[in-house]
Design a protein around this motif. Structure first.
Motif, PDB file in Angstrom:
ATOM      1  N   UNK A 160      -2.821  -4.876   7.071  1.00 26.82           N
ATOM      2  CA  UNK A 160      -1.924  -5.995   7.408  1.00 26.82           C
ATOM      3  C   UNK A 160      -1.821  -6.976   6.247  1.00 26.82           C
ATOM      4  N   UNK A 161      -2.973  -7.331   5.657  1.00 25.23           N
ATOM      5  CA  UNK A 161      -2.969  -8.260   4.529  1.00 25.23           C
ATOM      6  C   UNK A 161      -2.186  -7.675   3.354  1.00 25.23           C
ATOM      7  N   UNK A 162      -2.501  -6.422   2.989  1.00 23.31           N
ATOM      8  CA  UNK A 162      -1.845  -5.808   1.848  1.00 23.31           C
ATOM      9  C   UNK A 162      -0.345  -5.699   2.036  1.00 23.31           C
ATOM     10  N   UNK A 163       0.092  -5.279   3.209  1.00 25.54           N
ATOM     11  CA  UNK A 163       1.524  -5.129   3.467  1.00 25.54           C
ATOM     12  C   UNK A 163       2.239  -6.476   3.459  1.00 25.54           C
ATOM     13  N   UNK A 164       1.591  -7.495   4.054  1.00 24.89           N
ATOM     14  CA  UNK A 164       2.217  -8.818   4.131  1.00 24.89           C
ATOM     15  C   UNK A 164       2.339  -9.432   2.738  1.00 24.89           C
ATOM     16  N   UNK A 184      13.436   1.591   0.578  1.00 26.07           N
ATOM     17  CA  UNK A 184      12.032   1.775   0.226  1.00 26.07           C
ATOM     18  C   UNK A 184      11.354   2.761   1.172  1.00 26.07           C
ATOM     19  N   UNK A 185      11.631   2.612   2.464  1.00 27.38           N
ATOM     20  CA  UNK A 185      11.046   3.530   3.437  1.00 27.38           C
ATOM     21  C   UNK A 185      11.498   4.962   3.159  1.00 27.38           C
ATOM     22  N   UNK A 186      12.781   5.144   2.844  1.00 29.01           N
ATOM     23  CA  UNK A 186      13.329   6.485   2.638  1.00 29.01           C
ATOM     24  C   UNK A 186      12.817   7.137   1.355  1.00 29.01           C
ATOM     25  N   UNK A 187      12.743   6.371   0.261  1.00 29.87           N
ATOM     26  CA  UNK A 187      12.348   6.993  -1.005  1.00 29.87           C
ATOM     27  C   UNK A 187      10.885   7.427  -0.980  1.00 29.87           C
ATOM     28  N   UNK A 243      -5.556  13.891   1.712  1.00 34.73           N
ATOM     29  CA  UNK A 243      -5.918  14.150   3.098  1.00 34.73           C
ATOM     30  C   UNK A 243      -5.112  13.340   4.103  1.00 34.73           C
ATOM     31  N   UNK A 244      -5.338  13.658   5.370  1.00 36.65           N
ATOM     32  CA  UNK A 244      -4.550  13.071   6.452  1.00 36.65           C
ATOM     33  C   UNK A 244      -4.809  11.581   6.610  1.00 36.65           C
ATOM     34  N   UNK A 245      -6.061  11.154   6.503  1.00 39.59           N
ATOM     35  CA  UNK A 245      -6.411   9.745   6.709  1.00 39.59           C
ATOM     36  C   UNK A 245      -5.637   8.845   5.743  1.00 39.59           C
ATOM     37  N   UNK A 246      -5.666   9.201   4.469  1.00 37.38           N
ATOM     38  CA  UNK A 246      -4.938   8.435   3.458  1.00 37.38           C
ATOM     39  C   UNK A 246      -3.437   8.435   3.730  1.00 37.38           C
ATOM     40  N   UNK A 247      -2.903   9.590   4.087  1.00 38.05           N
ATOM     41  CA  UNK A 247      -1.463   9.716   4.300  1.00 38.05           C
ATOM     42  C   UNK A 247      -0.998   8.865   5.476  1.00 38.05           C
ATOM     43  N   UNK A 248      -1.745   8.887   6.569  1.00 40.89           N
ATOM     44  CA  UNK A 248      -1.366   8.089   7.741  1.00 40.89           C
ATOM     45  C   UNK A 248      -1.440   6.605   7.421  1.00 40.89           C
ATOM     46  N   UNK A 249      -2.499   6.178   6.754  1.00 39.26           N
ATOM     47  CA  UNK A 249      -2.630   4.766   6.395  1.00 39.26           C
ATOM     48  C   UNK A 249      -1.499   4.334   5.457  1.00 39.26           C
ATOM     49  N   UNK A 295       1.497   5.683   5.213  1.00 42.78           N
ATOM     50  CA  UNK A 295       2.733   5.637   5.996  1.00 42.78           C
ATOM     51  C   UNK A 295       2.819   4.327   6.777  1.00 42.78           C
ATOM     52  N   UNK A 296       1.723   3.921   7.379  1.00 43.98           N
ATOM     53  CA  UNK A 296       1.700   2.665   8.139  1.00 43.98           C
ATOM     54  C   UNK A 296       1.985   1.484   7.211  1.00 43.98           C
ATOM     55  N   UNK A 297       1.358   1.469   6.029  1.00 43.32           N
ATOM     56  CA  UNK A 297       1.557   0.368   5.091  1.00 43.32           C
ATOM     57  C   UNK A 297       3.010   0.292   4.620  1.00 43.32           C
ATOM     58  N   UNK A 298       3.597   1.432   4.298  1.00 46.09           N
ATOM     59  CA  UNK A 298       4.997   1.463   3.857  1.00 46.09           C
ATOM     60  C   UNK A 298       5.933   1.015   4.978  1.00 46.09           C
TER      61      UNK A 298
END
Length: 202
Positions: A20-24, A62-65, A78-84, A86-89
């Protein structure tokens, strides 16, 4: 043999606040960047340049690219990094689309804007890195190519960013590109100085 105990992983709550902090903070950085007409590197820079060139909104671009990069992220990290990631983007895209109605700038000096962008974005990326995420993009491609071919990841990122700034010179004034370079430099200095795996091991 070291007696240092293996540190625990971040908890779900710790990861959530980190994302949340990083994305904001990254979203506020993007607002500063686009308010001043600056550019930057990596996939955020690509989305900004497409936005400037077409008039399309940054958030969906940004989301699309970033969509093509998740498969490589999964293969490399791995999956953990990819899911996190995706959530951040996704969170960054939503925030950039909604924050302009909550934040405006009556006056923002280009020098202060470049420094603010650099510090905010650098701290945002540090938070995401430390919680096992990223904002997607060319860094993943660089690491994938390095694994497959031996071509250094840093060179891949440098070549891509050089292309973006050359494109920027074609459609933006040179002063904006110069201030943009300062902002990008600050981002990279913040990460280079503070992102130390030998000191931050969680």
């Amino acid at each position: 043999m070291s007696d240092t105990p293996t540190p625990p992983r971040h908890s779900f709550i710790e990861d959530a606040q980190g994302l949340a902090y990083g994305s904001f903070m990254a979203a506020v950085g993007v607002l500063i960047l686009t308010h001043l007409g600056f550019v930057t590197g990596q996939t955020a820079g690509l989305a900004v340049m497409i936005s400037y060139s077409t008039g399309w909104s940054f958030a969906p671009v940004f989301f699309a690219v970033n969509l093509p990069f998740y498969w490589l992220g999964y293969r490399r990290f791995g999956l953990r990094f990819t899911v996190k990631s995706f959530i951040a983007v996704a969170l960054l895209s939503v925030l950039v689309a909604t924050l302009p109605s909550q934040i405006s700038f009556a006056h923002l000096d280009p020098l202060i804007g470049a420094l603010l962008f650099g510090f905010l974005t650098g701290s945002a990326l540090l938070a995401l890195f430390r919680h096992g995420a990223s904002l997607g993009g060319i860094g993943i491609v660089g690491l994938y190519l390095q694994d497959k071919t031996g071509f250094r990841a840093g060179w891949t990122q440098l070549i891509f960013d050089a292309f973006l700034f050359a494109w920027a010179f074609a459609i933006r004034d040179w002063q904006s590109v110069a201030w943009s370079f300062l902002g990008a430099l600050v981002v990279n200095l913040v990460i280079a100085i503070n992102h130390r795996r030998d000191r931050y091991v969680v």
